[in-house]
Motif scaffolding. Structure first.
Motif, mmCIF file in Angstrom:
data_model
loop_
_atom_site.group_PDB
_atom_site.id
_atom_site.type_symbol
_atom_site.label_atom_id
_atom_site.label_comp_id
_atom_site.label_asym_id
_atom_site.label_seq_id
_atom_site.Cartn_x
_atom_site.Cartn_y
_atom_site.Cartn_z
ATOM 1 N N ASP A 165 0.814 -1.217 0.000
ATOM 2 C CA ASP A 165 0.000 0.000 0.000
ATOM 3 C C ASP A 165 0.852 1.274 0.000
ATOM 4 O O ASP A 165 0.360 2.354 0.320
ATOM 5 N N ARG A 166 2.141 1.149 -0.364
ATOM 6 C CA ARG A 166 3.004 2.341 -0.416
ATOM 7 C C ARG A 166 2.418 3.375 -1.368
ATOM 8 O O ARG A 166 2.127 3.072 -2.525
ATOM 9 N N VAL A 167 2.253 4.600 -0.856
ATOM 10 C CA VAL A 167 1.760 5.669 -1.722
ATOM 11 C C VAL A 167 2.808 6.767 -1.892
ATOM 12 O O VAL A 167 2.716 7.580 -2.806
ATOM 13 N N GLU A 168 3.803 6.801 -0.996
ATOM 14 C CA GLU A 168 4.835 7.821 -1.080
ATOM 15 C C GLU A 168 6.090 7.285 -0.400
ATOM 16 O O GLU A 168 6.021 6.318 0.373
ATOM 17 N N PRO A 169 7.234 7.910 -0.667
ATOM 18 C CA PRO A 169 8.477 7.425 -0.048
ATOM 19 C C PRO A 169 8.430 7.550 1.470
ATOM 20 O O PRO A 169 7.854 8.498 2.014
ATOM 21 N N ASN A 170 9.022 6.603 2.147
ATOM 22 C CA ASN A 170 9.188 6.679 3.600
ATOM 23 C C ASN A 170 10.474 5.939 3.961
ATOM 24 O O ASN A 170 10.834 4.943 3.327
ATOM 25 N N GLY A 171 11.172 6.436 4.975
ATOM 26 C CA GLY A 171 12.440 5.819 5.329
ATOM 27 C C GLY A 171 13.517 6.122 4.302
ATOM 28 O O GLY A 171 14.506 5.402 4.192
ATOM 29 N N ARG A 172 13.318 7.177 3.571
ATOM 30 C CA ARG A 172 14.303 7.594 2.557
ATOM 31 C C ARG A 172 14.133 9.079 2.299
ATOM 32 O O ARG A 172 13.032 9.630 2.456
ATOM 33 N N GLY A 173 15.214 9.715 1.894
ATOM 34 C CA GLY A 173 15.142 11.132 1.593
ATOM 35 C C GLY A 173 16.460 11.628 1.033
ATOM 36 O O GLY A 173 17.466 10.898 1.013
ATOM 37 N N ARG A 174 16.427 12.871 0.556
ATOM 38 C CA ARG A 174 17.647 13.501 0.041
ATOM 39 C C ARG A 174 17.958 14.689 0.937
ATOM 40 O O ARG A 174 17.132 15.590 1.088
ATOM 41 N N VAL A 175 19.122 14.644 1.575
ATOM 42 C CA VAL A 175 19.543 15.745 2.431
ATOM 43 C C VAL A 175 20.767 16.398 1.795
ATOM 44 O O VAL A 175 21.385 15.835 0.894
ATOM 45 N N ARG A 176 21.074 17.595 2.285
ATOM 46 C CA ARG A 176 22.214 18.329 1.715
ATOM 47 C C ARG A 176 23.092 18.884 2.823
ATOM 48 O O ARG A 176 22.617 19.160 3.924
ATOM 49 N N THR A 177 24.354 19.059 2.478
ATOM 50 C CA THR A 177 25.272 19.635 3.448
ATOM 51 C C THR A 177 25.159 21.153 3.429
ATOM 52 O O THR A 177 24.863 21.762 2.401
ATOM 53 N N ASP A 178 25.438 21.757 4.587
ATOM 54 C CA ASP A 178 25.403 23.215 4.677
ATOM 55 C C ASP A 178 26.776 23.791 4.316
ATOM 56 O O ASP A 178 27.667 23.080 3.837
ATOM 57 N N ALA A 179 26.945 25.069 4.595
ATOM 58 C CA ALA A 179 28.190 25.747 4.210
ATOM 59 C C ALA A 179 29.416 25.171 4.919
ATOM 60 O O ALA A 179 30.540 25.308 4.440
ATOM 61 N N GLY A 180 29.189 24.494 6.055
ATOM 62 C CA GLY A 180 30.303 23.876 6.769
ATOM 63 C C GLY A 180 30.486 22.406 6.420
ATOM 64 O O GLY A 180 31.248 21.703 7.097
ATOM 65 N N GLY A 181 29.768 21.945 5.387
ATOM 66 C CA GLY A 181 29.868 20.533 5.016
ATOM 67 C C GLY A 181 29.112 19.618 5.963
ATOM 68 O O GLY A 181 29.288 18.403 5.931
ATOM 69 N N ARG A 182 28.256 20.215 6.815
ATOM 70 C CA ARG A 182 27.531 19.409 7.810
ATOM 71 C C ARG A 182 26.178 18.962 7.267
ATOM 72 O O ARG A 182 25.559 19.658 6.459
ATOM 73 N N PHE A 183 25.730 17.802 7.762
ATOM 74 C CA PHE A 183 24.359 17.371 7.482
ATOM 75 C C PHE A 183 23.728 16.925 8.790
ATOM 76 O O PHE A 183 24.426 16.574 9.764
ATOM 77 N N SER A 184 22.424 16.947 8.824
ATOM 78 C CA SER A 184 21.694 16.569 10.035
ATOM 79 C C SER A 184 20.288 16.153 9.644
ATOM 80 O O SER A 184 19.611 16.875 8.905
ATOM 81 N N PHE A 185 19.876 14.989 10.080
ATOM 82 C CA PHE A 185 18.498 14.569 9.832
ATOM 83 C C PHE A 185 18.091 13.550 10.890
ATOM 84 O O PHE A 185 18.931 12.989 11.602
ATOM 85 N N MET A 186 16.800 13.335 10.996
ATOM 86 C CA MET A 186 16.260 12.323 11.893
ATOM 87 C C MET A 186 15.899 11.082 11.074
ATOM 88 O O MET A 186 15.436 11.179 9.934
ATOM 89 N N ALA A 187 16.114 9.931 11.688
ATOM 90 C CA ALA A 187 15.778 8.662 11.048
ATOM 91 C C ALA A 187 15.300 7.726 12.157
ATOM 92 O O ALA A 187 14.909 8.182 13.230
ATOM 93 N N ASN A 188 15.319 6.436 11.901
ATOM 94 C CA ASN A 188 15.065 5.477 12.973
ATOM 95 C C ASN A 188 16.239 4.513 13.032
ATOM 96 O O ASN A 188 16.907 4.266 12.015
ATOM 97 N N LEU A 189 16.492 4.018 14.240
ATOM 98 C CA LEU A 189 17.603 3.079 14.410
ATOM 99 C C LEU A 189 17.369 1.874 13.501
ATOM 100 O O LEU A 189 16.341 1.196 13.625
ATOM 101 N N PRO A 190 18.282 1.606 12.559
ATOM 102 C CA PRO A 190 18.045 0.476 11.654
ATOM 103 C C PRO A 190 18.114 -0.854 12.399
ATOM 104 O O PRO A 190 18.771 -0.965 13.439
#
Ligand SMILES: [Fe+2]
Length: 286
Positions: A165-190
């Protein structure tokens, strides 16, 4: 009487010669070597007509199992170690960059852009996990606006594409680094999970007495202008399957520093990792 290795030698030579007008030299080489090794394999095991037919049926079923979100041939390549062998050849030069590993069969191209600090998972997908890190060049220079595709299973050990019944992506995404090369996102413990066992590859593994489990991991795929793309994953070091991955994808340097805290409903986790991408020009051409 001909020795076994010589049976069909003329046939093999004729088939190889039939590729003389291949569209380019590389394709001619691949075709010739494929025929040489395939024929040698058939001679070596003295493949019987019934075994040959069984192989045809297996490959047919593997193709028929594939659709837009199910890639049984990648699963076959992964479980035979071919994916990791191709990866090893492509990255044979000692690299200053983060090690690579298998893409796996669950990458999709429809992941949504996730803002800095946003979540790729739904709240009930498992133990919440804060993922942070940096993306840098080998000399430590931060890489700004690198695109990072991340994807993982939910707490039940399922990728979104495994739900009918998947209607949209979940458990996946595209993130980007900021000006300091850092990234930050929330996920779930695999969590560790079984690769799909309901197809011909699962039947093959069962027939070999092999299990279908992969140690818990979070997938990452990086692209940044001027740098060699990197597909990799970070594994949970104390996972019970860390020493017996069904697709042979674990490398010691890819054990992530997964930190758990709290219990029950208060359980949380965090992961920090600093990735290194190598400039395109420094990658060995093979
Ligand atoms: Fe995976």
């Amino acid at each position: 009487m001909l020795q076994q290795p010589e049976i069909g030698r003329t046939l093999t030579n004729d088939v190889i010669a039939s590729g003389a007008n291949a569209r380019d030299e590389r394709w001619r080489e691949i075709y010739a070597k494929l025929v040489e090794h395939l024929h040698a394999f058939v001679r070596d095991v003295e493949l019987t007509p019934n075994e040959w037919l069984e192989g045809i049926r297996f490959l047919t079923a593997t193709g028929q199992k594939c659709d837009d979100v199910r890639q049984e041939f990648i699963l076959l390549s992964d479980t035979l170690g071919v994916s990791m062998l191709v990866d090893a050849l492509a990255n044979r030069a000692a690299s200053a960059g983060t090690a690579s590993t298998v893409l796996g069969p669950f990458f999709t191209t429809d992941a949504e852009e996730i803002p800095f600090g946003g979540s790729i998972s739904r709240p009930d997908d498992g133990i919440p996990m804060a993922v942070t890190g940096t993306v840098r060049a080998p000399d430590g220079t931060p890489i700004t606006n690198a695109a990072i595709e991340v994807w993982e299973v939910d707490g039940a050990g399922q990728y979104d594409v495994q739900y009918a019944d998947r209607v949209e992506p979940n458990g996946r995404g595209r993130v980007r680094t900021d000006a300091g090369g850092r990234f930050s996102f929330m996920a779930n413990l695999p969590v560790s999970y079984s690769i799909p066992g309901d197809g011909p590859v699962g039947a093959m593994l069962a027939s070999l007495g092999r299990h279908t489990m992969r140690p818990a991991h979070l997938h990452f795929s990086f692209t940044a202008p001027g740098f060699t793309p990197l597909t990799t994953a970070l594994y949970v070091g104390d996972d019970p399957y860390i020493g017996g991955d069904a697709v042979f994808g674990v490398k010691p340097s890819l054990i992530g520093d997964y930190v758990r805290s709290g219990t029950g409903a208060d359980a949380t986790a965090s992961l920090h990792y600093d990735f290194v991408l190598v400039p395109e020009r420094t990658v060995a051409r093979v």
